[in-house]
Design a protein around this motif. Structure first.
Motif, PDB file in Angstrom:
ATOM      1  N   THR A  73       1.328   5.384  -0.313  1.00 24.26           N
ATOM      2  CA  THR A  73       0.621   6.640  -0.077  1.00 24.26           C
ATOM      3  C   THR A  73       1.555   7.805  -0.391  1.00 24.26           C
ATOM      4  O   THR A  73       2.772   7.641  -0.462  1.00 24.26           O
ATOM      5  CB  THR A  73       0.141   6.733   1.383  1.00 24.26           C
ATOM      6  OG1 THR A  73       1.254   6.516   2.264  1.00 24.26           O
ATOM      7  CG2 THR A  73      -0.940   5.708   1.669  1.00 24.26           C
ATOM      8  N   GLY A  98      -8.696   5.663  -2.990  1.00 24.61           N
ATOM      9  CA  GLY A  98      -8.010   4.393  -3.133  1.00 24.61           C
ATOM     10  C   GLY A  98      -8.023   3.878  -4.559  1.00 24.61           C
ATOM     11  O   GLY A  98      -9.010   4.036  -5.283  1.00 24.61           O
ATOM     12  N   LEU A 108      -9.210  -1.665   1.802  1.00 20.02           N
ATOM     13  CA  LEU A 108      -9.050  -0.226   1.595  1.00 20.02           C
ATOM     14  C   LEU A 108     -10.047   0.574   2.423  1.00 20.02           C
ATOM     15  O   LEU A 108      -9.704   1.608   3.007  1.00 20.02           O
ATOM     16  CB  LEU A 108      -9.208   0.120   0.119  1.00 20.02           C
ATOM     17  CG  LEU A 108      -8.050  -0.296  -0.802  1.00 20.02           C
ATOM     18  CD1 LEU A 108      -8.411  -0.049  -2.265  1.00 20.02           C
ATOM     19  CD2 LEU A 108      -6.773   0.455  -0.446  1.00 20.02           C
ATOM     20  N   LEU A 137       0.853  -1.180   0.000  1.00 20.49           N
ATOM     21  CA  LEU A 137       0.000   0.000   0.000  1.00 20.49           C
ATOM     22  C   LEU A 137       0.892   1.233   0.000  1.00 20.49           C
ATOM     23  O   LEU A 137       1.610   1.490   0.967  1.00 20.49           O
ATOM     24  CB  LEU A 137      -0.927   0.015   1.213  1.00 20.49           C
ATOM     25  CG  LEU A 137      -1.905   1.199   1.254  1.00 20.49           C
ATOM     26  CD1 LEU A 137      -2.921   1.098   0.121  1.00 20.49           C
ATOM     27  CD2 LEU A 137      -2.624   1.261   2.607  1.00 20.49           C
ATOM     28  N   LEU A 179      -3.006   0.322  -3.840  1.00 24.13           N
ATOM     29  CA  LEU A 179      -2.808  -1.058  -3.410  1.00 24.13           C
ATOM     30  C   LEU A 179      -2.298  -1.873  -4.594  1.00 24.13           C
ATOM     31  O   LEU A 179      -2.942  -1.913  -5.653  1.00 24.13           O
ATOM     32  CB  LEU A 179      -4.121  -1.635  -2.881  1.00 24.13           C
ATOM     33  CG  LEU A 179      -4.075  -3.024  -2.220  1.00 24.13           C
ATOM     34  CD1 LEU A 179      -5.212  -3.172  -1.208  1.00 24.13           C
ATOM     35  CD2 LEU A 179      -4.177  -4.156  -3.254  1.00 24.13           C
ATOM     36  N   GLU A 214      -5.955   5.656   5.839  1.00 21.94           N
ATOM     37  CA  GLU A 214      -5.349   6.471   4.780  1.00 21.94           C
ATOM     38  C   GLU A 214      -6.295   6.683   3.587  1.00 21.94           C
ATOM     39  O   GLU A 214      -6.001   7.472   2.699  1.00 21.94           O
ATOM     40  CB  GLU A 214      -4.078   5.804   4.232  1.00 21.94           C
ATOM     41  CG  GLU A 214      -2.997   5.557   5.266  1.00 21.94           C
ATOM     42  CD  GLU A 214      -3.086   4.177   5.869  1.00 21.94           C
ATOM     43  OE1 GLU A 214      -2.047   3.696   6.371  1.00 21.94           O
ATOM     44  OE2 GLU A 214      -4.187   3.568   5.866  1.00 21.94           O
ATOM     45  N   VAL A 215      -7.423   5.956   3.568  1.00 22.51           N
ATOM     46  CA  VAL A 215      -8.285   5.915   2.379  1.00 22.51           C
ATOM     47  C   VAL A 215      -9.624   6.573   2.650  1.00 22.51           C
ATOM     48  O   VAL A 215     -10.240   6.375   3.698  1.00 22.51           O
ATOM     49  CB  VAL A 215      -8.499   4.459   1.924  1.00 22.51           C
ATOM     50  CG1 VAL A 215      -9.402   4.395   0.697  1.00 22.51           C
ATOM     51  CG2 VAL A 215      -7.148   3.797   1.628  1.00 22.51           C
ATOM     52  N   TYR A 251      -2.952   9.529  -4.284  1.00 20.51           N
ATOM     53  CA  TYR A 251      -3.787   8.340  -4.141  1.00 20.51           C
ATOM     54  C   TYR A 251      -3.157   7.343  -3.167  1.00 20.51           C
ATOM     55  O   TYR A 251      -1.938   7.321  -2.999  1.00 20.51           O
ATOM     56  CB  TYR A 251      -3.991   7.656  -5.507  1.00 20.51           C
ATOM     57  CG  TYR A 251      -4.657   8.563  -6.506  1.00 20.51           C
ATOM     58  CD1 TYR A 251      -6.036   8.748  -6.502  1.00 20.51           C
ATOM     59  CD2 TYR A 251      -3.891   9.280  -7.430  1.00 20.51           C
ATOM     60  CE1 TYR A 251      -6.650   9.614  -7.400  1.00 20.51           C
ATOM     61  CE2 TYR A 251      -4.489  10.151  -8.328  1.00 20.51           C
ATOM     62  CZ  TYR A 251      -5.867  10.315  -8.311  1.00 20.51           C
ATOM     63  OH  TYR A 251      -6.467  11.180  -9.187  1.00 20.51           O
ATOM     64  N   ALA A 252      -4.007   6.536  -2.556  1.00 23.68           N
ATOM     65  CA  ALA A 252      -3.540   5.385  -1.790  1.00 23.68           C
ATOM     66  C   ALA A 252      -3.639   4.197  -2.738  1.00 23.68           C
ATOM     67  O   ALA A 252      -4.738   3.809  -3.150  1.00 23.68           O
ATOM     68  CB  ALA A 252      -4.413   5.171  -0.557  1.00 23.68           C
ATOM     69  N   ARG A 271      -8.867   1.099   5.915  1.00 21.06           N
ATOM     70  CA  ARG A 271      -7.613   1.820   6.142  1.00 21.06           C
ATOM     71  C   ARG A 271      -7.879   3.295   6.420  1.00 21.06           C
ATOM     72  O   ARG A 271      -8.638   3.951   5.708  1.00 21.06           O
ATOM     73  CB  ARG A 271      -6.701   1.718   4.920  1.00 21.06           C
ATOM     74  CG  ARG A 271      -6.191   0.337   4.595  1.00 21.06           C
ATOM     75  CD  ARG A 271      -5.292  -0.248   5.650  1.00 21.06           C
ATOM     76  NE  ARG A 271      -4.188   0.618   6.045  1.00 21.06           N
ATOM     77  CZ  ARG A 271      -3.166   0.210   6.789  1.00 21.06           C
ATOM     78  NH1 ARG A 271      -3.112  -1.046   7.220  1.00 21.06           N
ATOM     79  NH2 ARG A 271      -2.206   1.025   7.114  1.00 21.06           N
ATOM     80  N   PHE A 317     -13.799   3.051  -5.700  1.00 14.60           N
ATOM     81  CA  PHE A 317     -12.368   3.122  -5.948  1.00 14.60           C
ATOM     82  C   PHE A 317     -12.025   3.143  -7.434  1.00 14.60           C
ATOM     83  O   PHE A 317     -12.879   2.943  -8.294  1.00 14.60           O
ATOM     84  CB  PHE A 317     -11.689   1.914  -5.281  1.00 14.60           C
ATOM     85  CG  PHE A 317     -12.043   1.758  -3.839  1.00 14.60           C
ATOM     86  CD1 PHE A 317     -11.386   2.500  -2.873  1.00 14.60           C
ATOM     87  CD2 PHE A 317     -13.058   0.906  -3.437  1.00 14.60           C
ATOM     88  CE1 PHE A 317     -11.722   2.384  -1.536  1.00 14.60           C
ATOM     89  CE2 PHE A 317     -13.410   0.782  -2.098  1.00 14.60           C
ATOM     90  CZ  PHE A 317     -12.738   1.526  -1.144  1.00 14.60           C
TER      91      PHE A 317
END
Length: 249
Positions: free
Chosen positions: A21, A33, A114, A19, A62, A119-120, A59-60, A117, A125
């Protein structure tokens, strides 16, 4: 870019993911995400670098090991895999193992990850992919429409086929934006394929763009022999334009 290595539990086991960031104090999350699907060669250093680059745009990202069912599989040498008969057989066996049902099931687990998380942001998505990953991305737009706000395919092959699992047959289920960047003289995605895909997406009312790049199949991936710097630069512009307008902020 910050890079978290983690595992996501799927219906078939544990999939290793990265992941990525954005970096820097000036960029505060959470961020939209995106799942980045690699080409047939699978996750390797090149794709870690590409996922980090996409993350730098806000963006985050994956990046999953799509071949996790094969255990600790040996990486492919992209310079020789298609000329080495044994390696070519191994590659195509692994590609063939990724059915629509498997990639959709995996993606559901990735999206759940996601959502959880910090961060998202958001519950819909972006998905993007290259070659094999391009087909996966378009497929997911139809298989998981409630989760996919935008799908971007670059030199993706098999988007239109004569089989019942052809991604273009899922057009009437798609709710997100679809972008397809095709390569010139690519037998896996021809002008005729593009016409069929365009007709299916238009009939279904899907917002979409099909753009032709003056470059060969593999143009966006740095460790592919046909990598084209100008085409790759355009692909980053196109992808961030699509995601910038379709994903939550």
């Amino acid at each position: 870019m910050p890079n978290i290595v983690d595992t996501v539990t799927t219906a078939d086991g544990a999939c290793t993911i990265h992941l990525f960031t954005p970096d820097g104090q000036e960029t505060q999350g959470p961020w939209p995400g995106v799942i980045m699907y690699p080409d047939a060669g699978g996750v390797r250093k090149t794709f870690e670098q590409m996922a980090a680059k996409l993350a730098s745009y806000g963006y985050a990202v994956l990046l999953p090991d799509v071949y996790y069912r094969n255990g600790d599989w040996a990486p492919f040498d992209m310079a020789s895999v298609f000329s080495d008969e044994q390696e070519r057989k191994r590659l195509f066996a692994m590609i063939g193992s990724l059915t629509q049902d498997k990639v959709a099931s995996d993606a559901g687990a990735f999206f759940d990850y996601l959502i959880a998380r910090p961060e998202v942001v958001g519950a819909r998505f972006g998905v993007c992919g290259y070659c094999m990953g391009g087909r996966i991305s378009v497929t997911l737009a139809g298989r998981l429409p409630e989760r996919v706000a935008a799908a971007a395919s670059f030199h993706g092959g098999g988007l239109v086929t004569d089989t019942e699992d052809s991604p273009h047959l899922l057009a009437d289920r798609m709710r997100g934006t679809v972008y397809v960047g095709g390569a010139e003289n690519d037998a896996s995605f021809t002008k005729e394929h593009a016409e069929q895909l365009d007709k299916a997406l238009t009939k279904a009312g899907v917002q979409h763009t099909i753009e032709w790049y003056q470059a060969a199949h593999g143009f966006a991936v740095p460790d592919n022999a046909p990598y084209d710097e100008a085409a790759a630069a355009r692909h980053w512009e196109a992808m961030t334009e699509v995601f910038g307008s379709a994903l939550p902020s």
